[in-house]
Motif scaffolding. Sequence first.
Motif, PDB file in Angstrom:
ATOM      1  N   PHE A 141      69.725  32.927  63.809  1.00 37.14           N
ATOM      2  CA  PHE A 141      69.343  33.745  64.965  1.00 37.14           C
ATOM      3  C   PHE A 141      68.553  34.949  64.467  1.00 37.14           C
ATOM      4  N   THR A 142      67.241  34.769  64.354  1.00 36.59           N
ATOM      5  CA  THR A 142      66.374  35.842  63.874  1.00 36.59           C
ATOM      6  C   THR A 142      64.926  35.470  64.148  1.00 36.59           C
ATOM      7  N   PHE A 143      64.016  36.389  63.817  1.00 40.06           N
ATOM      8  CA  PHE A 143      62.598  36.114  63.980  1.00 40.06           C
ATOM      9  C   PHE A 143      62.126  35.130  62.914  1.00 40.06           C
ATOM     10  N   PHE A 144      61.106  34.373  63.245  1.00 43.20           N
ATOM     11  CA  PHE A 144      60.616  33.267  62.438  1.00 43.20           C
ATOM     12  C   PHE A 144      60.276  33.655  61.004  1.00 43.20           C
ATOM     13  N   SER A 145      59.766  34.863  60.780  1.00 34.88           N
ATOM     14  CA  SER A 145      59.242  35.226  59.463  1.00 34.88           C
ATOM     15  C   SER A 145      60.298  35.173  58.365  1.00 34.88           C
ATOM     16  N   THR A 146      61.569  35.398  58.696  1.00 36.11           N
ATOM     17  CA  THR A 146      62.613  35.410  57.669  1.00 36.11           C
ATOM     18  C   THR A 146      62.745  34.046  57.000  1.00 36.11           C
ATOM     19  N   ASN A 190      60.172  46.277  88.773  1.00 34.14           N
ATOM     20  CA  ASN A 190      59.228  46.567  87.679  1.00 34.14           C
ATOM     21  C   ASN A 190      59.930  47.078  86.418  1.00 34.14           C
ATOM     22  N   ILE A 191      61.063  46.479  86.104  1.00 32.30           N
ATOM     23  CA  ILE A 191      61.796  46.791  84.880  1.00 32.30           C
ATOM     24  C   ILE A 191      61.540  45.666  83.882  1.00 32.30           C
ATOM     25  N   PRO A 192      61.054  45.979  82.689  1.00 30.41           N
ATOM     26  CA  PRO A 192      60.785  44.914  81.715  1.00 30.41           C
ATOM     27  C   PRO A 192      62.059  44.427  81.032  1.00 30.41           C
ATOM     28  N   SER A 193      62.000  43.247  80.491  1.00 27.66           N
ATOM     29  CA  SER A 193      63.089  42.707  79.665  1.00 27.66           C
ATOM     30  C   SER A 193      62.485  41.680  78.725  1.00 27.66           C
ATOM     31  N   MET A 194      63.222  41.351  77.675  1.00 26.45           N
ATOM     32  CA  MET A 194      62.764  40.356  76.708  1.00 26.45           C
ATOM     33  C   MET A 194      63.946  39.503  76.263  1.00 26.45           C
ATOM     34  N   ILE A 195      63.651  38.273  75.882  1.00 29.30           N
ATOM     35  CA  ILE A 195      64.672  37.389  75.329  1.00 29.30           C
ATOM     36  C   ILE A 195      64.407  37.226  73.835  1.00 29.30           C
ATOM     37  N   TYR A 196      65.278  37.799  73.028  1.00 29.43           N
ATOM     38  CA  TYR A 196      65.250  37.626  71.570  1.00 29.43           C
ATOM     39  C   TYR A 196      66.543  36.910  71.163  1.00 29.43           C
ATOM     40  N   TYR A 197      66.487  35.590  70.931  1.00 29.09           N
ATOM     41  CA  TYR A 197      65.338  34.742  70.725  1.00 29.09           C
ATOM     42  C   TYR A 197      65.496  33.512  71.595  1.00 29.09           C
ATOM     43  N   THR A 198      64.376  32.976  72.068  1.00 27.63           N
ATOM     44  CA  THR A 198      64.459  31.838  72.979  1.00 27.63           C
ATOM     45  C   THR A 198      64.787  30.533  72.261  1.00 27.63           C
ATOM     46  N   LYS A 199      64.520  30.491  70.969  1.00 24.65           N
ATOM     47  CA  LYS A 199      64.717  29.248  70.215  1.00 24.65           C
ATOM     48  C   LYS A 199      65.315  29.568  68.849  1.00 24.65           C
ATOM     49  N   PRO A 200      66.385  28.863  68.442  1.00 22.14           N
ATOM     50  CA  PRO A 200      66.957  29.074  67.109  1.00 22.14           C
ATOM     51  C   PRO A 200      65.973  28.673  66.012  1.00 22.14           C
ATOM     52  N   MET A 201      66.203  29.182  64.826  1.00 23.13           N
ATOM     53  CA  MET A 201      65.346  28.825  63.699  1.00 23.13           C
ATOM     54  C   MET A 201      65.366  27.326  63.432  1.00 23.13           C
ATOM     55  N   HIS A 202      66.566  26.727  63.515  1.00 26.77           N
ATOM     56  CA  HIS A 202      66.662  25.319  63.143  1.00 26.77           C
ATOM     57  C   HIS A 202      65.948  24.401  64.131  1.00 26.77           C
ATOM     58  N   LYS A 203      65.571  24.920  65.304  1.00 24.53           N
ATOM     59  CA  LYS A 203      64.849  24.118  66.298  1.00 24.53           C
ATOM     60  C   LYS A 203      63.343  24.387  66.293  1.00 24.53           C
ATOM     61  N   LEU A 244      73.777  31.972  72.158  1.00 25.47           N
ATOM     62  CA  LEU A 244      73.087  33.255  72.280  1.00 25.47           C
ATOM     63  C   LEU A 244      71.673  33.073  72.819  1.00 25.47           C
ATOM     64  N   CYS A 245      70.980  32.082  72.326  1.00 21.67           N
ATOM     65  CA  CYS A 245      69.607  31.856  72.793  1.00 21.67           C
ATOM     66  C   CYS A 245      69.558  31.564  74.288  1.00 21.67           C
ATOM     67  N   ASP A 246      70.640  31.036  74.825  1.00 17.75           N
ATOM     68  CA  ASP A 246      70.707  30.733  76.255  1.00 17.75           C
ATOM     69  C   ASP A 246      71.167  31.915  77.101  1.00 17.75           C
ATOM     70  N   THR A 247      71.762  32.941  76.479  1.00 17.94           N
ATOM     71  CA  THR A 247      72.444  33.952  77.297  1.00 17.94           C
ATOM     72  C   THR A 247      72.080  35.405  76.988  1.00 17.94           C
ATOM     73  N   VAL A 248      71.342  35.680  75.906  1.00 20.33           N
ATOM     74  CA  VAL A 248      71.042  37.083  75.584  1.00 20.33           C
ATOM     75  C   VAL A 248      69.874  37.609  76.411  1.00 20.33           C
ATOM     76  N   THR A 282      70.845  44.671  73.435  1.00 23.29           N
ATOM     77  CA  THR A 282      70.914  43.286  73.894  1.00 23.29           C
ATOM     78  C   THR A 282      72.270  42.980  74.498  1.00 23.29           C
ATOM     79  N   ILE A 283      72.237  42.535  75.741  1.00 21.40           N
ATOM     80  CA  ILE A 283      73.461  42.148  76.437  1.00 21.40           C
ATOM     81  C   ILE A 283      73.605  40.631  76.404  1.00 21.40           C
ATOM     82  N   LYS A 284      74.838  40.151  76.608  1.00 18.25           N
ATOM     83  CA  LYS A 284      75.100  38.720  76.689  1.00 18.25           C
ATOM     84  C   LYS A 284      75.587  38.392  78.098  1.00 18.25           C
TER      85      LYS A 284
END
Length: 376
Positions: free
Chosen positions: A82-87, A312-325, A345-349, A292-294
């Motif tokens: 559960f992290t950004f792709f670059s790692t 007009n409140i922004p939000s983001m999903i970190y992360y939509t897809k696990p590394m292994h996928k 987490l990817c489904d609920t954060v 980040t809330i769950k």
Amino acid sequence: MVMRDLKTQYNLYKNEIDNAIHRVIESSSFIGGDEVDILEKRLADYVGVKHCISCANGTEAMTLVLMAWDIKEGDAVFVPDFTFFSTGEVVSLRKATPVFVDVDYETFNIDTVKLENAILRTLEEGILTPKAIIPVDIFGLPANHFEIERIAKKYNLLILEDGAQGFGGSINGKKACSFGDAATTSFFPAKPLGCYGDGGAIFTNDDGLAEILNSYKVHGKGKNKYDNIRIGVNSRLDTIQAAVLNVKLNAFTEHELDDVNRIYRLYNERLQGIVDVPKIPSGYVSSFAQYTIKLNSSEERGIIQAKFKEKNIPSMIYYTKPMHKQQAFSNLDFKESDYIVTNKLCDTVLSIPMHPYLTDNDIEMITSAIADAITK
């Protein structure tokens, strides 16, 4: 409203930032120079290590360390799922194999029990040679570094702390980016300490490693850039970005880190019992790259996002897809059952606006929108 308010920050420090940039332009010293030297010294002092080596970006920072450690084909490097792709990307770029490890549900950071299990499994399989661990300080919260260090020592592994999101965090007063054999951070604009473009840095107490890194980042230089003793890359932090960071580091240390933690407490007070809020372990400080809330389900998350859109409140999903996928890692073998937490987490954060310049009215609007969406 924005996720990270860089405009308000700039307006507050406009004179200092403009003057710093103008000084660089007047000097015509656009690569290296005093601003970079001063920044590296200040960052090393803040983190509490001997060496800070600035470079082009956070991804390059990790790549340079793996180059210096000669991580290569046949090596296994353990990375949270559960992290950004670059790692994971930097591991594959070196032709080594990233071994993804599930994370702790409460902290989002690498699960140390599952980490040790993954190391043992890799040793038993005998195909790859375990070489390193790259724990990530996700969303600003340092990983469980003391336990990771115990595990690494037991199996003779190197540790590269990925502090891209963690700069400013700490455990019992020990700063993020001071753990492991080396650590890296990113100065991407949205990070806790961000510049006006790309930038990164490496931290270490290892004199030999620092010397090699300073060579690798400038075409493998020896005595100078025309004396090339190894194959390197071109990965330098621009002087203008260093000048901006020197101003922003003042703001970060003087009030911004305290401000985001005050906002974290206000968010938690208003959202406790409504959603699953971030939990900071005793002795830890987060720099809150994200708050980040769950939620209970992806459907509930969608309801909140719809309410946010109305207001007009922004939000983001970190992360939509696990590394292994990720398709880029589709050649790797894995068992879906090994990643139960990450998949959930990817489904609920959901990450909501978090920065030092949120007002009490902003916080009230955001938390009220969440409460309205959940209770209706």
